[in-house]
Design a protein around this motif. Sequence first.
Motif, short mmCIF file in Angstrom:
data_model
loop_
_atom_site.label_atom_id
_atom_site.label_comp_id
_atom_site.label_asym_id
_atom_site.label_seq_id
_atom_site.Cartn_x
_atom_site.Cartn_y
_atom_site.Cartn_z
N THR A 193 5.84 9.72 -2.50
CA THR A 193 5.29 8.38 -2.28
C THR A 193 6.04 7.67 -1.16
O THR A 193 7.27 7.65 -1.15
N ASN A 218 -1.93 -2.04 -4.02
CA ASN A 218 -1.46 -2.83 -5.16
C ASN A 218 -1.59 -4.30 -4.83
O ASN A 218 -1.26 -4.74 -3.74
N VAL A 253 0.88 -1.17 0.00
CA VAL A 253 0.00 0.00 0.00
C VAL A 253 0.91 1.21 0.00
O VAL A 253 1.81 1.33 0.84
N LYS A 254 0.69 2.11 -0.96
CA LYS A 254 1.50 3.32 -1.08
C LYS A 254 0.70 4.54 -0.60
O LYS A 254 -0.49 4.65 -0.87
N GLU A 308 -3.61 10.25 -0.63
CA GLU A 308 -4.41 9.11 -1.06
C GLU A 308 -3.60 7.84 -0.88
O GLU A 308 -2.38 7.90 -0.72
N LYS A 342 -4.88 -2.58 -8.99
CA LYS A 342 -4.65 -1.36 -8.22
C LYS A 342 -6.00 -0.77 -7.81
O LYS A 342 -6.93 -0.72 -8.62
N LEU A 343 -6.09 -0.32 -6.57
CA LEU A 343 -7.27 0.36 -6.06
C LEU A 343 -6.80 1.58 -5.29
O LEU A 343 -5.93 1.48 -4.42
N THR A 344 -7.36 2.75 -5.62
CA THR A 344 -6.99 4.00 -4.94
C THR A 344 -8.12 4.41 -4.00
O THR A 344 -9.29 4.39 -4.37
N THR A 357 -12.19 7.23 -2.91
CA THR A 357 -12.74 7.40 -4.25
C THR A 357 -13.39 8.78 -4.35
O THR A 357 -13.94 9.28 -3.37
N HIS A 411 0.40 8.43 -1.17
CA HIS A 411 0.76 9.50 -2.11
C HIS A 411 0.38 10.83 -1.48
O HIS A 411 -0.73 11.00 -0.99
N GLU A 454 -2.81 3.97 -2.34
CA GLU A 454 -2.87 3.09 -3.51
C GLU A 454 -2.58 1.66 -3.05
O GLU A 454 -1.49 1.36 -2.59
N THR A 460 5.87 3.97 1.39
CA THR A 460 5.28 2.64 1.56
C THR A 460 4.72 2.51 2.97
O THR A 460 5.41 2.79 3.95
#
Length: 124
Positions: free
Chosen positions: A57, A99, A35-36, A95, A105-107, A110, A38, A97, A59
């Motif tokens: 970014t 992975n 999961v990142k 946000e 990928k899901l951000t 929403t 941002h 991200e 982690t």
Amino acid sequence: MPNFNIIYLDTLPTLSVTLYHATSTAIDLTNATNVKLHILKYADGEGNAVSGSTVITKTMTIASPTTSGVVSYSFVAADYGSTSSTLGAGYYWIEFEINGPSSAKLTVPTPPTRYSMYVRDDLD
């Protein structure tokens, strides 16, 4: 988790958040590869990005149990500074991200939801 506040050069508090689907259920991170976080600096009340700003970014750590959807990031002194890849005092959009396998990928969040972070100058 609409807002997160921290003081410049502080390493606490840890940014900890539960990631949710639009249906308000926690996202199961069992199959997530990472999961990142941002972070993008913004300049005005309209939420427009600072000209020339760079997405920073980081982690995140996935908490156990992974089905809880909880992730965290602990800031370190090296996260702060005056370059485009470090945090200075100001307002930021954030946000997450998620992975997964096969380049999934899901951000989160929403649109139209946005999460923000404020870094306040240290007074000493």
